[in-house]
Design a protein around this motif. Structure first.
Motif, PDB file in Angstrom:
ATOM      1  N   GLN A 282       0.331  -1.218   0.200  1.00 34.69           N
ATOM      2  CA  GLN A 282      -0.103   0.532   0.232  1.00 34.69           C
ATOM      3  C   GLN A 282       0.855   0.948   0.114  1.00 34.69           C
ATOM      4  O   GLN A 282       2.037   1.157   0.529  1.00 34.69           O
ATOM      5  CB  GLN A 282      -0.709   0.044   1.146  1.00 34.69           C
ATOM      6  CG  GLN A 282      -1.787  -1.169   1.429  1.00 34.69           C
ATOM      7  CD  GLN A 282      -2.249  -1.992   2.814  1.00 34.69           C
ATOM      8  OE1 GLN A 282      -2.152  -1.243   3.493  1.00 34.69           O
ATOM      9  NE2 GLN A 282      -2.927  -2.517   2.514  1.00 34.69           N
ATOM     10  N   LEU A 283       0.570   1.619  -0.696  1.00 31.74           N
ATOM     11  CA  LEU A 283       1.570   2.969  -1.140  1.00 31.74           C
ATOM     12  C   LEU A 283       0.455   4.599   0.036  1.00 31.74           C
ATOM     13  O   LEU A 283      -0.562   4.810  -0.168  1.00 31.74           O
ATOM     14  CB  LEU A 283       1.892   3.375  -2.288  1.00 31.74           C
ATOM     15  CG  LEU A 283       2.436   2.537  -3.280  1.00 31.74           C
ATOM     16  CD1 LEU A 283       2.521   3.169  -4.596  1.00 31.74           C
ATOM     17  CD2 LEU A 283       3.617   2.428  -2.192  1.00 31.74           C
ATOM     18  N   SER A 284       1.388   5.303   0.295  1.00 31.09           N
ATOM     19  CA  SER A 284       0.235   6.395   0.824  1.00 31.09           C
ATOM     20  C   SER A 284       1.785   7.199   0.397  1.00 31.09           C
ATOM     21  O   SER A 284       3.068   7.896   0.428  1.00 31.09           O
ATOM     22  CB  SER A 284      -0.178   6.302   2.305  1.00 31.09           C
ATOM     23  OG  SER A 284       1.093   5.384   3.391  1.00 31.09           O
ATOM     24  N   THR A 307      -4.371  -0.223 -13.805  1.00 29.12           N
ATOM     25  CA  THR A 307      -4.022  -1.057 -12.775  1.00 29.12           C
ATOM     26  C   THR A 307      -2.952   0.649 -13.056  1.00 29.12           C
ATOM     27  O   THR A 307      -2.261   0.207 -14.371  1.00 29.12           O
ATOM     28  CB  THR A 307      -3.354  -1.848 -12.941  1.00 29.12           C
ATOM     29  OG1 THR A 307      -2.201  -2.349 -14.079  1.00 29.12           O
ATOM     30  CG2 THR A 307      -4.279  -3.235 -12.222  1.00 29.12           C
ATOM     31  N   ILE A 308      -1.955   0.552 -12.362  1.00 27.84           N
ATOM     32  CA  ILE A 308      -0.910   1.609 -12.046  1.00 27.84           C
ATOM     33  C   ILE A 308       0.468   0.280 -10.719  1.00 27.84           C
ATOM     34  O   ILE A 308      -0.029   0.161 -10.048  1.00 27.84           O
ATOM     35  CB  ILE A 308      -1.106   2.595 -11.374  1.00 27.84           C
ATOM     36  CG1 ILE A 308      -1.773   3.764 -12.602  1.00 27.84           C
ATOM     37  CG2 ILE A 308      -0.397   3.854 -11.790  1.00 27.84           C
ATOM     38  CD1 ILE A 308      -3.483   4.616 -11.460  1.00 27.84           C
ATOM     39  N   GLU A 309       1.682   0.292 -12.081  1.00 30.41           N
ATOM     40  CA  GLU A 309       2.498  -0.355 -11.366  1.00 30.41           C
ATOM     41  C   GLU A 309       3.590   0.676 -11.272  1.00 30.41           C
ATOM     42  O   GLU A 309       3.923   2.190 -12.084  1.00 30.41           O
ATOM     43  CB  GLU A 309       2.797  -1.049 -12.300  1.00 30.41           C
ATOM     44  CG  GLU A 309       2.950  -2.530 -12.098  1.00 30.41           C
ATOM     45  CD  GLU A 309       3.710  -3.421 -13.359  1.00 30.41           C
ATOM     46  OE1 GLU A 309       3.147  -3.967 -13.587  1.00 30.41           O
ATOM     47  OE2 GLU A 309       4.818  -3.365 -13.365  1.00 30.41           O
ATOM     48  N   THR A 310       3.886   1.523  -9.444  1.00 27.52           N
ATOM     49  CA  THR A 310       4.585   1.868  -9.443  1.00 27.52           C
ATOM     50  C   THR A 310       5.675   1.636  -8.610  1.00 27.52           C
ATOM     51  O   THR A 310       5.687   0.557  -7.419  1.00 27.52           O
ATOM     52  CB  THR A 310       3.726   2.350  -8.390  1.00 27.52           C
ATOM     53  OG1 THR A 310       2.144   3.098  -8.410  1.00 27.52           O
ATOM     54  CG2 THR A 310       4.747   4.088  -7.444  1.00 27.52           C
ATOM     55  N   THR A 311       6.530   2.051  -9.192  1.00 24.87           N
ATOM     56  CA  THR A 311       8.655   1.058  -8.372  1.00 24.87           C
ATOM     57  C   THR A 311       8.758   2.207  -7.174  1.00 24.87           C
ATOM     58  O   THR A 311       9.179   3.410  -7.968  1.00 24.87           O
ATOM     59  CB  THR A 311       9.386   0.966  -9.732  1.00 24.87           C
ATOM     60  OG1 THR A 311       8.167  -0.318  -9.988  1.00 24.87           O
ATOM     61  CG2 THR A 311      10.676  -0.293  -9.068  1.00 24.87           C
ATOM     62  N   PRO A 325      -6.790   2.741 -10.492  1.00 21.02           N
ATOM     63  CA  PRO A 325      -6.532   4.342 -10.545  1.00 21.02           C
ATOM     64  C   PRO A 325      -7.603   4.326  -8.933  1.00 21.02           C
ATOM     65  O   PRO A 325      -6.872   5.779  -8.550  1.00 21.02           O
ATOM     66  CB  PRO A 325      -7.554   4.979 -11.622  1.00 21.02           C
ATOM     67  CG  PRO A 325      -7.218   3.503 -12.425  1.00 21.02           C
ATOM     68  CD  PRO A 325      -7.381   1.848 -11.370  1.00 21.02           C
ATOM     69  N   ASN A 326      -8.569   4.295  -8.338  1.00 18.62           N
ATOM     70  CA  ASN A 326      -9.602   4.840  -7.333  1.00 18.62           C
ATOM     71  C   ASN A 326      -8.375   4.314  -5.940  1.00 18.62           C
ATOM     72  O   ASN A 326      -8.746   5.821  -5.385  1.00 18.62           O
ATOM     73  CB  ASN A 326      -9.832   3.277  -6.596  1.00 18.62           C
ATOM     74  CG  ASN A 326     -11.072   3.308  -8.019  1.00 18.62           C
ATOM     75  OD1 ASN A 326     -11.420   4.434  -9.143  1.00 18.62           O
ATOM     76  ND2 ASN A 326     -12.376   2.564  -7.877  1.00 18.62           N
ATOM     77  N   GLN A 327      -7.567   3.660  -6.011  1.00 18.11           N
ATOM     78  CA  GLN A 327      -5.954   3.463  -4.708  1.00 18.11           C
ATOM     79  C   GLN A 327      -5.038   4.755  -4.995  1.00 18.11           C
ATOM     80  O   GLN A 327      -4.498   4.646  -3.766  1.00 18.11           O
ATOM     81  CB  GLN A 327      -5.591   2.446  -4.612  1.00 18.11           C
ATOM     82  CG  GLN A 327      -6.537   0.573  -4.343  1.00 18.11           C
ATOM     83  CD  GLN A 327      -5.752  -0.546  -4.557  1.00 18.11           C
ATOM     84  OE1 GLN A 327      -4.973  -0.744  -4.960  1.00 18.11           O
ATOM     85  NE2 GLN A 327      -5.866  -1.124  -3.643  1.00 18.11           N
ATOM     86  N   CYS A 328      -4.950   5.481  -6.475  1.00 14.49           N
ATOM     87  CA  CYS A 328      -4.176   6.090  -6.303  1.00 14.49           C
ATOM     88  C   CYS A 328      -3.769   7.429  -6.089  1.00 14.49           C
ATOM     89  O   CYS A 328      -4.657   7.999  -5.731  1.00 14.49           O
ATOM     90  CB  CYS A 328      -4.285   6.232  -8.691  1.00 14.49           C
ATOM     91  SG  CYS A 328      -2.237   6.945  -9.023  1.00 14.49           S
ATOM     92  N   VAL A 329      -2.276   7.867  -4.665  1.00 17.75           N
ATOM     93  CA  VAL A 329      -2.724   9.225  -4.706  1.00 17.75           C
ATOM     94  C   VAL A 329      -1.806  10.343  -5.244  1.00 17.75           C
ATOM     95  O   VAL A 329      -0.862  11.221  -4.423  1.00 17.75           O
ATOM     96  CB  VAL A 329      -1.648   8.135  -3.140  1.00 17.75           C
ATOM     97  CG1 VAL A 329      -2.739   7.907  -2.221  1.00 17.75           C
ATOM     98  CG2 VAL A 329      -0.506   7.942  -3.053  1.00 17.75           C
ATOM     99  N   GLY A 330      -1.469  10.313  -6.922  1.00 14.90           N
ATOM    100  CA  GLY A 330      -1.470  10.906  -7.614  1.00 14.90           C
ATOM    101  C   GLY A 330       0.382  11.113  -7.672  1.00 14.90           C
ATOM    102  O   GLY A 330       0.375  11.858  -7.563  1.00 14.90           O
ATOM    103  N   LEU A 331       0.892   9.838  -7.859  1.00 15.97           N
ATOM    104  CA  LEU A 331       2.439   9.837  -7.889  1.00 15.97           C
ATOM    105  C   LEU A 331       3.245  10.195  -8.668  1.00 15.97           C
ATOM    106  O   LEU A 331       2.471  10.242  -9.571  1.00 15.97           O
ATOM    107  CB  LEU A 331       2.353   8.753  -7.251  1.00 15.97           C
ATOM    108  CG  LEU A 331       2.442   8.575  -5.728  1.00 15.97           C
ATOM    109  CD1 LEU A 331       2.826   6.430  -5.168  1.00 15.97           C
ATOM    110  CD2 LEU A 331       3.474   9.344  -4.006  1.00 15.97           C
ATOM    111  N   SER A 332       4.347  10.888  -8.772  1.00 16.51           N
ATOM    112  CA  SER A 332       4.868  11.374 -10.093  1.00 16.51           C
ATOM    113  C   SER A 332       6.875  10.558  -9.712  1.00 16.51           C
ATOM    114  O   SER A 332       6.754  10.485  -8.237  1.00 16.51           O
ATOM    115  CB  SER A 332       5.792  12.964 -10.679  1.00 16.51           C
ATOM    116  OG  SER A 332       4.142  13.104 -10.560  1.00 16.51           O
ATOM    117  N   ILE A 333       7.708  10.405 -10.298  1.00 16.92           N
ATOM    118  CA  ILE A 333       8.792   9.381  -9.925  1.00 16.92           C
ATOM    119  C   ILE A 333       9.834  10.866  -9.537  1.00 16.92           C
ATOM    120  O   ILE A 333       9.203  11.788  -9.832  1.00 16.92           O
ATOM    121  CB  ILE A 333       9.585   9.218 -11.699  1.00 16.92           C
ATOM    122  CG1 ILE A 333       8.952   8.294 -12.431  1.00 16.92           C
ATOM    123  CG2 ILE A 333      10.793   9.741 -11.542  1.00 16.92           C
ATOM    124  CD1 ILE A 333       9.527   8.057 -13.456  1.00 16.92           C
TER     125      ILE A 333
END
Ligand code: ATP
Length: 351
Positions: A282-284, A307-311, A325-333
């Motif tokens: 889980q990302l926050s 789906t969004i894969e975030t490393t 997309p619903n769980q996404c917290v709007g992250l960028s690299i």
């Protein structure tokens, strides 16, 4: 005991091992997938079951009868190969009738069985069409109908879908699975495609390095892989090194401690490997560190719509999280982020 039993089966070509130490019980009516990377021995194992390859040692029994040395043509098993091996100059009906003709089945009976099978595969209108004029999926169905024409005890499928494009392949996976369930025919499918195995199988036999690595239902294998090989081969996973700290804790390379379900038998201080599936992370946005939370920096994002894969790099450990997309917290690299690793999602892997 009913079903197919393989006991201490092995095959060597000269001094080269194709497959060894195979002990399996494949229950009647189930669809079993032999899954593994190229060269691990899947096809050799299937060919030994079919009687197309001799065993170097071991025994194969079907419903209690030793068939290790029974010639292939006396086993009455249906087979479909990757190439399908249909006769291109023959019609659909002639292809399906071929094995019946070989067994000496009379013409009227052949005709009745062919029409029954054509109904099963929904190609009633195409009985007189040459197979060369069928689509890939239709040819596939004809090959299966031909393989089951003489009511085989076992249906053996060797990568039958690998020549099809991705979409057709997926629909054929469902179609074959439904057909297999309807006929309740014991089936073995060889594949190197783990998604195919997960979609179709009752039981997955994971092969690697010429031996069986694990046998289980698709979900057992995904959730509780027996070792690092299986964890790595099935699905995508975050596998990383850690140190056993005792009291249900492991130490991460960055110095944080994680609570995980870990056996008391693992020696404190030993190096271990951990598995966490991407969908369990889980990302926050960054927050004060809490239990089972690591701080990290986003290094890669792959947004493929659904789906969004975030490393995220967490002190040298690269973790990939899968979100919707619903769980996404709007992250960028480059963003700082907190990664929560639920204790119950962690698996300690044996080597
Ligand atoms: P793939 O997915 O690429 O078809 P596989 O898992 O089915 O691979 P096999 O074809 O069973 O693997 O081969 C297992 C091993 O046995 C390989 O190392 C292969 O090179 C070897 N092998 C297979 N058939 C023969 C043969 N007739 N003679 C010698 N070696 C062979």
């Amino acid at each position: 005991m009913t079903g197919l039993i393989l006991e201490n089966v092995e095959k060597y070509y000269g001094s080269a091992c194709a497959v060894t130490d195979v002990n399996l019980h494949l229950p009647e009516g189930k669809l079993v997938c032999f899954l593994g990377p190229s060269g691990c021995g899947k096809t050799t194992l299937l060919r030994m079951i079919a009687g197309l390859e001799t065993l170097t040692s071991g025994e194969i029994r079907l419903d209690g009868e030793d068939i290790s040395h029974t010639p292939a043509h006396q086993r009455n098993f249906g087979m479909v190969f990757q190439s399908l091996a249909l006769f291109p100059h023959m019609t659909v009906g002639e292809n399906i009738a071929y094995p019946l003709k070989l067994c000496g089945v009379g013409k009227p009976e052949q005709k009745a069985r062919v029409s029954e099978l054509l109904e099963l595969i929904q190609l009633q209108q195409m009985v007189d069409r040459p197979v060369a004029k069928l689509s890939g999926g239709q040819r596939q169905r004809v090959a299966i109908a031909r393989a089951i024409a003489s009511h085989p005890k076992l249906l053996l499928l060797d990568e039958p879908l690998s020549a099809l494009d991705a979409k057709l392949r997926e629909s054929m996976q469902v179609e074959i699975r439904q057909l297999q369930k309807r006929l309740n025919i014991t089936t073995i499918l060889v594949t190197h495609d783990q998604r195919e195995a997960m979609t179709m199988a009752d039981i997955v036999v994971v092969l690697g390095e010429h031996r069986v690595q694990q046998v289980g239902t698709p979900i057992e294998i995904y959730r509780n892989p027996a070792n690092e090989f299986v964890a790595d081969f099935i699905g995508s996973g975050n596998i990383f090194a850690a140190t056993a700290l005792g009291n249900g804790k492991v130490g991460m390379p960055g110095g944080e401690a994680l609570n995980v379900p870990i056996s008391d038998s693992i020696v404190v201080g030993s190096n271990i490997k951990m598995l966490v599936r991407p969908e369990d992370l889980q990302l926050s946005l960054p927050q004060t560190a809490a239990a089972n939370q690591l701080a990290g920096t986003v290094t890669f994002i792959r947004d493929i719509g659904a789906t969004i894969e975030t490393t995220v790099d967490c002190s040298g450990v690269s973790l990939t999280a899968l979100s919707t997309p619903n769980q996404c917290v709007g992250l960028s690299i480059g963003n700082l982020v907190s990664v929560t690793i639920p204790a119950e999602a962690c698996r300690v892997l044996s080597a």
